[in-house]
Scaffold this motif. Structure first.
Motif, PDB file in Angstrom:
ATOM      1  N   ALA A  80       0.842  -1.207   0.000  1.00  0.00           N
ATOM      2  CA  ALA A  80       0.000   0.000   0.000  1.00  0.00           C
ATOM      3  C   ALA A  80       0.872   1.250   0.000  1.00  0.00           C
ATOM      4  O   ALA A  80       0.600   2.216  -0.733  1.00  0.00           O
ATOM      5  CB  ALA A  80      -0.920  -0.001   1.222  1.00  0.00           C
ATOM      6  N   SER A  81       1.950   1.239   0.797  1.00  0.00           N
ATOM      7  CA  SER A  81       2.817   2.413   0.908  1.00  0.00           C
ATOM      8  C   SER A  81       3.524   2.720  -0.405  1.00  0.00           C
ATOM      9  O   SER A  81       3.651   3.876  -0.797  1.00  0.00           O
ATOM     10  CB  SER A  81       3.864   2.204   1.998  1.00  0.00           C
ATOM     11  N   VAL A  82       3.974   1.650  -1.082  1.00  0.00           N
ATOM     12  CA  VAL A  82       4.696   1.853  -2.344  1.00  0.00           C
ATOM     13  C   VAL A  82       3.825   2.627  -3.340  1.00  0.00           C
ATOM     14  O   VAL A  82       4.309   3.498  -4.068  1.00  0.00           O
ATOM     15  CB  VAL A  82       5.120   0.485  -2.933  1.00  0.00           C
ATOM     16  N   PHE A  83       2.527   2.330  -3.341  1.00  0.00           N
ATOM     17  CA  PHE A  83       1.645   3.044  -4.268  1.00  0.00           C
ATOM     18  C   PHE A  83       1.181   4.387  -3.696  1.00  0.00           C
ATOM     19  O   PHE A  83       1.215   5.411  -4.363  1.00  0.00           O
ATOM     20  CB  PHE A  83       0.407   2.197  -4.591  1.00  0.00           C
ATOM     21  N   ALA A  84       0.714   4.361  -2.443  1.00  0.00           N
ATOM     22  CA  ALA A  84       0.006   5.528  -1.908  1.00  0.00           C
ATOM     23  C   ALA A  84       0.937   6.675  -1.541  1.00  0.00           C
ATOM     24  O   ALA A  84       0.580   7.844  -1.728  1.00  0.00           O
ATOM     25  CB  ALA A  84      -0.831   5.120  -0.695  1.00  0.00           C
ATOM     26  N   ILE A  85       2.141   6.396  -1.027  1.00  0.00           N
ATOM     27  CA  ILE A  85       2.994   7.492  -0.541  1.00  0.00           C
ATOM     28  C   ILE A  85       3.499   8.387  -1.675  1.00  0.00           C
ATOM     29  O   ILE A  85       3.253   9.591  -1.652  1.00  0.00           O
ATOM     30  CB  ILE A  85       4.149   6.949   0.346  1.00  0.00           C
ATOM     31  N   PRO A  86       4.161   7.819  -2.702  1.00  0.00           N
ATOM     32  CA  PRO A  86       4.639   8.729  -3.763  1.00  0.00           C
ATOM     33  C   PRO A  86       3.496   9.457  -4.456  1.00  0.00           C
ATOM     34  O   PRO A  86       3.545  10.672  -4.674  1.00  0.00           O
ATOM     35  CB  PRO A  86       5.342   7.793  -4.748  1.00  0.00           C
ATOM     36  N   LEU A  87       2.432   8.703  -4.774  1.00  0.00           N
ATOM     37  CA  LEU A  87       1.306   9.315  -5.479  1.00  0.00           C
ATOM     38  C   LEU A  87       0.636  10.381  -4.615  1.00  0.00           C
ATOM     39  O   LEU A  87       0.341  11.486  -5.076  1.00  0.00           O
ATOM     40  CB  LEU A  87       0.309   8.205  -5.834  1.00  0.00           C
ATOM     41  N   GLY A  88       0.440  10.056  -3.334  1.00  0.00           N
ATOM     42  CA  GLY A  88      -0.209  11.000  -2.422  1.00  0.00           C
ATOM     43  C   GLY A  88       0.602  12.278  -2.273  1.00  0.00           C
ATOM     44  O   GLY A  88       0.060  13.384  -2.292  1.00  0.00           O
ATOM     45  N   ILE A  89       1.925  12.134  -2.161  1.00  0.00           N
ATOM     46  CA  ILE A  89       2.776  13.322  -2.009  1.00  0.00           C
ATOM     47  C   ILE A  89       2.737  14.158  -3.287  1.00  0.00           C
ATOM     48  O   ILE A  89       2.608  15.388  -3.231  1.00  0.00           O
ATOM     49  CB  ILE A  89       4.226  12.912  -1.654  1.00  0.00           C
ATOM     50  N   LEU A  90       2.780  13.490  -4.441  1.00  0.00           N
ATOM     51  CA  LEU A  90       2.750  14.238  -5.707  1.00  0.00           C
ATOM     52  C   LEU A  90       1.429  15.000  -5.860  1.00  0.00           C
ATOM     53  O   LEU A  90       1.421  16.177  -6.232  1.00  0.00           O
ATOM     54  CB  LEU A  90       2.956  13.290  -6.893  1.00  0.00           C
TER      55      LEU A  90
END
Lengths: 278, 254
Positions: A80-90
Motif C-alpha cells: 500500500a505504501s509503495v503506491f500511496a505514498i509517492p502518489l499522495g505526495i505528488l
C-alpha cells in the motif's frame, strides 16, 4: 457590596464550569482506557516468543503463533505504501501549488470523496480489477485496496502541510536561479518533512486495522506465505476468523493479535504527534 | 547623467495584470556600480517593478509585459528566467534563510540547490568570502553548523545578502530590505550597501526617505505606475522638478 457578590457568583460559576469540562473530558478518555485494559488483560497472556515466531497450529494442538499474520500485514502495508505514498505526495504538491485552478478544485473534491468511500467498496473494486483478472486472491490485491484508502490521507496531509510553508522560501530559492522542480524537491518538501511524515504514519495506522477490504483480496492464509501474488494472512483477518471460532486456543490468539495491533497503531499515532511537534 | 555606463535599461516597459495596467511606459537606465533607490507611495508599482527585473512575477496568472529590459545587450524578458536570476540576485522584505539548512549551507544554497558540486576548499572560500563581505563572519564563524534561523533578524537579512552575493550577481535587488528590522540592524545594512556598490550594482525599493537620501546615488520616484522623476539623489531631494515628488518628499501624501 453588590459588585463583591457578583464577583463571588462569577467565581463559583467559573469553578462549576471547570468541573463540568473536566468530568466530560474524563468521560471521553474512559472508553479508551477500558478498551486498552480489557485487551491487555485478555491479550497479554498469549504474548510469548512462540506467539511472534510460530504459525497457527491445528485445532487440538496447543501453542502456535501469528507470525504469518504479522508478515502478511507488513507485506500489505508495504505494498500500500509503495503506491500511496509517492502518489499522495505528488498530488498533495500539485494541490498546494495550484490552489485556485479548476482542476485542483475538482481533484480536491475527488480526494474528499475517496476518503468517504466505505472500505468494503475498496475491497470489491480491488476484487474486480485485480483478483478476477489475475485469477486468485493475493497480497498484492489487498495492498492495492489499502493503497486507495491511504491515498487521500497522505494527499490531504501533504497539501495541508505544504500550504503552510511560506512562499518567501520558495521565492528565495527561485531568486537564486534554482529551477522550479528543484525548488519544490529541495526547499518546499524538506520544509514540510515532519508534517508529511506524520501524515504517512497516520495513513499506515489507518489501514493497518482494516479488515473489510481484505476479505476478498488478501483472503487470509493459515500458513506462512511471502509471495506477493498468493493469499496472505493479516492481523485483522486473523482476529476476525479466530475470534468467531468455537475453539478457546484460537480465541486467545485473536486477543493477542488484537493487543499487538492496538499497540502498533497506538505507537504510530504517538510517533505522528511527536513528529509534528518537532 | 549620460556619461555613466548603464548596465540595465528599461525601454517602454508596461506591465498588466488581467486588464489593469500596473506599470506604464517605464524608461529607466540603471547605472553600473551605483545604488538606485525606487520610491513612491504604496501601490505605485515599486515592488512589481523590482520583481519583474528578477522575473519573479511570472507565476501570477494573466500577467502581460511589453517593452524591453536590456541587460547589457540582451533583452532580459526574452532570456531564460533561471539564467536571469543567476545574474541578478534578490533580497526580500523579510529575511528568509532556509530553515532546514545550516548557516554555511545557506550561503552555499545557490550552488547546493542547483546541484553544483564544489570542493571543500571552494566551499570554504565562498562561505568565508561572502560572510566577510556582509560583515557577518566574525559574528557567526563559530556557529557555521547551526541553523540559519538561529540568528537575529538583522543577521538573517545579512545572511540572505551573503547568499545572494555568493552567486556573484551583476545586479543585486533589495526589496525594502530593512522594513522588518530594528534601527541598529538597519544602520548595519545601510553601511553594507555602501561597501558593496564597488562590486555590484544595487537597485533597492525603500519606503524610508532618509534611507534613500543616505545611501542611494540615484532616486526614482514612481506614482500610480508612472515614472514621475529620475535624478541624482542629491538633486531630487534638494530641488525636485515635479510637484508630486515634492509633495511626497515633504510628506504631504504617501
Amino acid at each position: 457590596m453588590k459588585l463583591k457578590n457578583s464577583l463571588k457568583s462569577r467565581l463559583a460559576k467559573d469553578v462549576a464550569f471547570k468541573i463540568v469540562v473536566g468530568v466530560l473530558s474524563a468521560m471521553l478518555i474512559l472508553p479508551l482506557l477500558f478498551i486498552l485494559f480489557y485487551i491487555v488483560k485478555h491479550g497479554s497472556a498469549s504474548f510469548s516468543w512462540g506467539f511472534f515466531t510460530q504459525t497457527p497450529v491445528q485445532v487440538g494442538e496447543t501453542g502456535g503463533g501469528v507470525s504469518n499474520a504479522i508478515i502478511g500485514t507488513l507485506m500489505l502495508i508495504g505494498t500500500a505504501s509503495v503506491f500511496a505514498i509517492p502518489l499522495g505526495i505528488l498530488i498533495g504538491i500539485y494541490l498546494s501549488e495550484n490552489r485556485q485552478s479548476k482542476v485542483a478544485e475538482f481533484t480536491r473534491l475527488c480526494v474528499d470523496t475517496l476518503q468517504g468511500v466505505p472500505s468494503i467498496v475498496m475491497g470489491i473494486i480491488a476484487y474486480a480489477w485485480i483478483v478476477m483478472p489475475m485469477g486468485g486472491f493475493s497480497a498484492f490485491s489487498g495492498g492495492v485496496a489499502l493503497a486507495i484508502m491511504m491515498l487521500p490521507i497522505v494527499t490531504k496531509s501533504t497539501e495541508e502541510t505544504l500550504i503552510l510553508v511560506p512562499d518567501s522560501l520558495k521565492e528565495a530559492s527561485l531568486a537564486l536561479g534554482v529551477p522550479y522542480h528543484s525548488t519544490i524537491l529541495k526547499v518546499v518538501l524538506p520544509a514540510g518533512k515532519s508534517g508529511i511524515m506524520s501524515g504517512i504514519l497516520l495513513g499506515v495506522a489507518r489501514v493497518s486495522g482494516e479488515t473489510a477490504p481484505l476479505l476478498f483480496t488478501a483472503f487470509g492464509n493459515p500458513f506462512m506465505a511471502t509471495n506477493l501474488f498468493k493469499p496472505v494472512n493479516s492481523l485483522p483477518l486473523l482476529i476476525f476468523n479466530y475470534a468467531t471460532s468455537p475453539y478457546e486456543d484460537w480465541q486467545t490468539l485473536a486477543w493477542g493479535a488484537s493487543l499487538l495491533l492496538v499497540l502498533f497503531v497506538l505507537s504510530l499515532s504517538i510517533l505522528a504527534k511527536v513528529m509534528v511537534k518537532k | 547623467m549620460n556619461d555613466k555606463k548603464s548596465i540595465l535599461e528599461l525601454k517602454n516597459f508596461n506591465l498588466y495584470i488581467q486588464d489593469k495596467q500596473i506599470l506604464k511606459e517605464i524608461n529607466l537606465p540603471f547605472y553600473k556600480n551605483k545604488v538606485t533607490a525606487i520610491m513612491g507611495p504604496s501601490g505605485c508599482g515599486k515592488t512589481t517593478l523590482i520583481r519583474s527585473i528578477n522575473r519573479l512575477n511570472e507565476g501570477i496568472p494573466d500577467i502581460k509585459m511589453t517593452g524591453e529590459m536590456r541587460l547589457y545587450n540582451k533583452d532580459l524578458l526574452e532570456m531564460n528566467a533561471i539564467l536571469v536570476r543567476r545574474k541578478i540576485g534578490m533580497v526580500f522584505q523579510r529575511p528568509n534563510p532556509f530553515p532546514t539548512m545550516s548557516i554555511a549551507d545557506n550561503v552555499l544554497a545557490g550552488f547546493i540547490l542547483n546541484g553544483v558540486r564544489l570542493t571543500k576548499q571552494e566551499k570554504e572560500e565562498i562561505v568565508t568570502g561572502s560572510l566577510e563581505k556582509t560583515g557577518l563572519w566574525d559574528e557567526v564563524k563559530d556557529n557555521l553548523h547551526r541553523k540559519g534561523t538561529f540568528l537575529s533578524g538583522g543577521q538573517q537579512q545579512r545572511l540572505c545578502i551573503a547568499r545572494a552575493l555568493a552567486m556573484k550577481p551583476k545586479i543585486l535587488l533589495l526589496d525594502e530590505p530593512t522594513s522588518a528590522l530594528d534601527p541598529k540592524a538597519t544602520e548595519r545594512i545601510e553601511e553594507l550597501v555602501n561597501e558593496l556598490k564597488s562590486n555590484v550594482t544595487i537597485i533597492m525599493v525603500t519606503h524610508n526617505m532618509g534611507q534613500a537620501e543616505r545611501i542611494s546615488d540615484y532616486t526614482v520616484f514612481l506614482y500610480l505606475g508612472e515614472l514621475v522623476e529620475y535624478e541624482e539623489t542629491a538633486t531630487i531631494f534638494d530641488s525636485p522638478k515635479h510637484s508630486r515628488t515634492k509633495d511626497y518628499l515633504t510628506r504631504k501624501f504617501g
